[in-house]
Design a protein around this motif. Structure first.
Motif, PDB file in Angstrom:
ATOM      1  N   LEU A 213       0.705  -1.172   0.036  1.00 40.72           N
ATOM      2  CA  LEU A 213      -0.001  -0.013   0.158  1.00 40.72           C
ATOM      3  C   LEU A 213       0.770   1.175   0.026  1.00 40.72           C
ATOM      4  CD1 LEU A 213      -2.797   0.896   0.067  1.00 40.72           C
ATOM      5  CD2 LEU A 213      -2.531   0.900   2.679  1.00 40.72           C
ATOM      6  N   SER A 214       2.070   1.177   0.684  1.00 38.09           N
ATOM      7  CA  SER A 214       2.820   2.402   0.779  1.00 38.09           C
ATOM      8  C   SER A 214       3.619   2.645  -0.531  1.00 38.09           C
ATOM      9  CB  SER A 214       4.109   2.095   1.927  1.00 38.09           C
ATOM     10  OG  SER A 214       4.947   3.188   1.918  1.00 38.09           O
ATOM     11  N   THR A 215       4.126   1.333  -1.133  1.00 39.46           N
ATOM     12  CA  THR A 215       4.645   1.686  -2.482  1.00 39.46           C
ATOM     13  C   THR A 215       3.763   2.157  -3.392  1.00 39.46           C
ATOM     14  OG1 THR A 215       5.887  -0.314  -1.775  1.00 39.46           O
ATOM     15  CG2 THR A 215       5.678   0.142  -4.144  1.00 39.46           C
ATOM     16  N   VAL A 216       2.299   1.573  -3.549  1.00 38.26           N
ATOM     17  CA  VAL A 216       1.414   2.206  -4.304  1.00 38.26           C
ATOM     18  C   VAL A 216       0.860   3.475  -4.188  1.00 38.26           C
ATOM     19  CG1 VAL A 216      -1.169   1.869  -5.133  1.00 38.26           C
ATOM     20  CG2 VAL A 216       0.236  -0.144  -4.758  1.00 38.26           C
ATOM     21  N   GLY A 217       0.868   3.946  -2.872  1.00 36.50           N
ATOM     22  CA  GLY A 217       0.873   5.278  -2.681  1.00 36.50           C
ATOM     23  C   GLY A 217       1.899   6.266  -3.106  1.00 36.50           C
ATOM     24  N   ILE A 218       3.128   5.887  -3.253  1.00 32.56           N
ATOM     25  CA  ILE A 218       4.264   6.777  -3.700  1.00 32.56           C
ATOM     26  C   ILE A 218       4.076   6.954  -5.420  1.00 32.56           C
ATOM     27  CG2 ILE A 218       6.793   6.904  -4.015  1.00 32.56           C
ATOM     28  CD1 ILE A 218       6.994   5.266  -1.580  1.00 32.56           C
ATOM     29  N   ALA A 219       3.890   5.714  -5.871  1.00 29.21           N
ATOM     30  CA  ALA A 219       3.447   5.714  -7.146  1.00 29.21           C
ATOM     31  C   ALA A 219       2.466   6.684  -7.577  1.00 29.21           C
ATOM     32  CB  ALA A 219       3.367   4.323  -7.715  1.00 29.21           C
ATOM     33  N   ALA A 220       1.304   6.523  -6.814  1.00 33.69           N
ATOM     34  CA  ALA A 220       0.080   7.316  -7.107  1.00 33.69           C
ATOM     35  C   ALA A 220       0.371   8.845  -6.866  1.00 33.69           C
ATOM     36  CB  ALA A 220      -0.965   6.805  -6.571  1.00 33.69           C
ATOM     37  N   MET A 221       1.128   9.167  -6.038  1.00 31.38           N
ATOM     38  CA  MET A 221       1.384  10.483  -5.700  1.00 31.38           C
ATOM     39  C   MET A 221       2.206  11.094  -6.898  1.00 31.38           C
ATOM     40  SD  MET A 221       2.389  11.022  -1.693  1.00 31.38           S
ATOM     41  CE  MET A 221       3.429   9.760  -1.525  1.00 31.38           C
ATOM     42  N   LEU A 222       3.485  10.255  -7.314  1.00 30.65           N
ATOM     43  CA  LEU A 222       4.103  10.786  -8.234  1.00 30.65           C
ATOM     44  C   LEU A 222       3.569  10.924  -9.533  1.00 30.65           C
ATOM     45  CD1 LEU A 222       7.342   8.842  -7.436  1.00 30.65           C
ATOM     46  CD2 LEU A 222       7.124  11.228  -7.420  1.00 30.65           C
ATOM     47  N   TRP A 223       2.516  10.096  -9.838  1.00 31.52           N
ATOM     48  CA  TRP A 223       1.754   9.974 -11.204  1.00 31.52           C
ATOM     49  C   TRP A 223       0.827  10.942 -11.251  1.00 31.52           C
ATOM     50  CZ3 TRP A 223       1.340   6.037 -15.058  1.00 31.52           C
ATOM     51  CH2 TRP A 223       0.466   6.254 -15.931  1.00 31.52           C
ATOM     52  N   VAL A 224       0.031  11.262  -9.933  1.00 28.04           N
ATOM     53  CA  VAL A 224      -1.103  12.222  -9.964  1.00 28.04           C
ATOM     54  C   VAL A 224      -0.366  13.769  -9.761  1.00 28.04           C
ATOM     55  CG1 VAL A 224      -3.349  13.258  -8.702  1.00 28.04           C
ATOM     56  CG2 VAL A 224      -2.789  10.723  -8.975  1.00 28.04           C
ATOM     57  N   GLY A 225       0.625  13.996  -9.198  1.00 25.34           N
ATOM     58  CA  GLY A 225       1.395  15.157  -8.875  1.00 25.34           C
ATOM     59  C   GLY A 225       1.875  15.680 -10.203  1.00 25.34           C
ATOM     60  N   GLY A 226       2.546  14.850 -10.908  1.00 24.49           N
ATOM     61  CA  GLY A 226       3.243  15.101 -12.081  1.00 24.49           C
ATOM     62  C   GLY A 226       2.213  15.524 -13.335  1.00 24.49           C
ATOM     63  N   HIS A 227       1.122  14.578 -13.386  1.00 23.34           N
ATOM     64  CA  HIS A 227      -0.047  14.989 -14.173  1.00 23.34           C
ATOM     65  C   HIS A 227      -0.600  16.191 -14.017  1.00 23.34           C
ATOM     66  CE1 HIS A 227      -3.295  14.234 -17.140  1.00 23.34           C
ATOM     67  NE2 HIS A 227      -3.972  14.570 -15.866  1.00 23.34           N
ATOM     68  N   ILE A 228      -0.994  16.777 -12.758  1.00 19.15           N
ATOM     69  CA  ILE A 228      -1.325  17.926 -12.527  1.00 19.15           C
ATOM     70  C   ILE A 228      -0.644  19.109 -12.803  1.00 19.15           C
ATOM     71  CG2 ILE A 228      -1.949  19.553 -10.477  1.00 19.15           C
ATOM     72  CD1 ILE A 228      -2.958  16.960  -9.059  1.00 19.15           C
ATOM     73  N   LEU A 229       0.790  18.841 -12.637  1.00 15.76           N
ATOM     74  CA  LEU A 229       1.772  19.900 -13.080  1.00 15.76           C
ATOM     75  C   LEU A 229       1.769  20.002 -14.695  1.00 15.76           C
ATOM     76  CD1 LEU A 229       4.650  19.177 -10.756  1.00 15.76           C
ATOM     77  CD2 LEU A 229       3.320  21.189 -10.697  1.00 15.76           C
ATOM     78  N   LEU A 230       1.764  19.063 -15.229  1.00 20.68           N
ATOM     79  CA  LEU A 230       1.874  19.161 -16.888  1.00 20.68           C
ATOM     80  C   LEU A 230       0.748  19.602 -17.545  1.00 20.68           C
ATOM     81  CD1 LEU A 230       3.317  15.628 -17.907  1.00 20.68           C
ATOM     82  CD2 LEU A 230       4.481  18.048 -17.754  1.00 20.68           C
ATOM     83  N   VAL A 231      -0.728  19.237 -16.893  1.00 22.84           N
ATOM     84  CA  VAL A 231      -1.922  19.727 -17.488  1.00 22.84           C
ATOM     85  C   VAL A 231      -1.925  21.289 -17.080  1.00 22.84           C
ATOM     86  CG1 VAL A 231      -4.227  19.826 -17.180  1.00 22.84           C
ATOM     87  CG2 VAL A 231      -3.092  17.607 -17.279  1.00 22.84           C
ATOM     88  N   GLY A 232      -1.399  21.647 -15.709  1.00 20.72           N
ATOM     89  CA  GLY A 232      -1.479  23.140 -15.503  1.00 20.72           C
ATOM     90  C   GLY A 232      -0.430  24.087 -16.184  1.00 20.72           C
ATOM     91  N   VAL A 233       0.813  23.571 -16.457  1.00 15.58           N
ATOM     92  CA  VAL A 233       1.509  24.154 -17.375  1.00 15.58           C
ATOM     93  C   VAL A 233       0.956  24.392 -18.866  1.00 15.58           C
ATOM     94  CG1 VAL A 233       3.977  23.824 -18.877  1.00 15.58           C
ATOM     95  CG2 VAL A 233       3.655  23.519 -16.397  1.00 15.58           C
ATOM     96  N   ASP A 234       0.208  23.383 -19.365  1.00 16.19           N
ATOM     97  CA  ASP A 234      -0.559  23.510 -20.575  1.00 16.19           C
ATOM     98  C   ASP A 234      -1.474  24.419 -20.640  1.00 16.19           C
ATOM     99  OD1 ASP A 234      -0.976  22.548 -23.368  1.00 16.19           O
ATOM    100  OD2 ASP A 234      -3.038  22.077 -22.362  1.00 16.19           O
ATOM    101  N   THR A 235      -2.411  24.490 -19.628  1.00 16.69           N
ATOM    102  CA  THR A 235      -3.582  25.369 -19.291  1.00 16.69           C
ATOM    103  C   THR A 235      -3.133  26.806 -19.314  1.00 16.69           C
ATOM    104  OG1 THR A 235      -4.786  23.751 -18.115  1.00 16.69           O
ATOM    105  CG2 THR A 235      -5.424  26.012 -17.793  1.00 16.69           C
ATOM    106  N   LEU A 236      -1.965  27.037 -18.772  1.00 13.93           N
ATOM    107  CA  LEU A 236      -1.499  28.634 -18.481  1.00 13.93           C
ATOM    108  C   LEU A 236      -0.736  28.899 -19.859  1.00 13.93           C
ATOM    109  CD1 LEU A 236      -0.306  28.150 -14.807  1.00 13.93           C
ATOM    110  CD2 LEU A 236      -2.314  29.375 -15.483  1.00 13.93           C
ATOM    111  N   GLY A 237      -0.379  27.977 -20.608  1.00 14.46           N
ATOM    112  CA  GLY A 237       0.218  28.452 -21.847  1.00 14.46           C
ATOM    113  C   GLY A 237       1.613  28.405 -21.927  1.00 14.46           C
ATOM    114  N   TRP A 238       2.172  27.879 -20.774  1.00 21.91           N
ATOM    115  CA  TRP A 238       3.677  27.772 -20.697  1.00 21.91           C
ATOM    116  C   TRP A 238       4.200  26.922 -21.519  1.00 21.91           C
ATOM    117  CZ3 TRP A 238       4.077  27.889 -14.457  1.00 21.91           C
ATOM    118  CH2 TRP A 238       3.712  29.042 -14.106  1.00 21.91           C
TER     119      TRP A 238
END
Length: 238
Positions: A213-238
């Motif tokens: 569960l801890s390992t899955v949690g780490i993978a999920a945090m990196l996956w979701v966090g990275g996705h949020i950052l990339l989508v935000g960068v695209d939304t802001l036009g950066w």
């Protein structure tokens, strides 16, 4: 028919918003069982109940009004705030990866917390609720971003559903996890050989479940966090 269709839309939107918060949910589920370690089995469920009530209070009384006002009057702030949450998730995931790689960050507690009294329990619960506030804020912001175009009332109802459903899911699973070894012990003490085998398997398997569960949690945090950052960068036009 219109009312039923509206409820279906709200339910579908709540389900979609909850799915997007999966990374934070897994992290919350992985973190919370640590707050019951060292306490007597009789105190485990009451502690989880206190943390769950605090989580509901965090989401409905503090975070929900704030995010609704945010989405109604300054919606342009949603993306930057969401990116900050994504950055925090990514940082936390990277920090946990570093702890695994470097071997640092292993907790030690010399005195069993069960011997430290009610004050220690209160302190642990307060710490858990504070941590939950950060995770809950991320969950609600991620959910809000999925339904930002909905009318205000629908938005509020969807976020209430998300708050209640995710809290019930997280702390229900946490309660099941922390009591599973007790269930296994009870089964192992029975005369039935099958029950004994199942009980021993449960007791031996829970550390593995927590590690996975801890390992899955780490993978999920990196996956979701990275996705949020990339989508935000695209939304802001950066």
């Amino acid at each position: 028919k219109l009312a039923a269709a509206s409820l279906d839309d709200i339910g579908a939107a709540a389900s979609r918003a909850s799915a997007k918060a999966a990374g934070v949910v897994v992290d919350d589920t992985a973190v919370t069982p640590r707050y019951t370690q060292g306490f007597s089995p009789q105190r485990e469920l009451p502690i989880i109940k206190r943390i769950a009530i605090g989580s509901i209070r965090n989401k409905l009384l503090f975070i929900l009004p704030a995010v609704l006002l945010l989405s109604q009057f300054v919606p342009w702030l949603i993306t930057p705030i969401l990116m900050l949450g994504g950055l925090y998730l990514s940082y936390e995931g990277a920090e946990k990866v570093w702890e695994v790689v470097s071997g640092h960050g292993k907790e030690t507690h010399q005195v069993p917390v069960a011997l430290e009294g009610a004050a220690q329990e209160d302190s642990m619960v307060r710490g858990a609720i504070t941590t939950d506030f950060i995770l809950s804020a991320e969950i609600m912001i991620i959910a809000l971003n999925e339904v930002a175009n909905e009318p205000l009332v629908s938005r509020a109802l969807i976020l209430v559903i998300v708050a209640l459903a995710i809290t019930a899911l997280v702390y229900g699973v946490v309660a099941l996890i922390v009591k599973m070894d007790d269930v296994g012990l009870r089964l192992a003490e029975r005369d039935n050989p099958v029950a004994q085998r199942v009980g021993r398997t449960l007791v031996a398997g829970m550390p593995v479940v927590l590690k996975v569960l801890s390992t899955v949690g780490i993978a999920a945090m990196l996956w979701v966090g990275g996705h949020i950052l990339l989508v935000g960068v695209d939304t802001l036009g950066w």
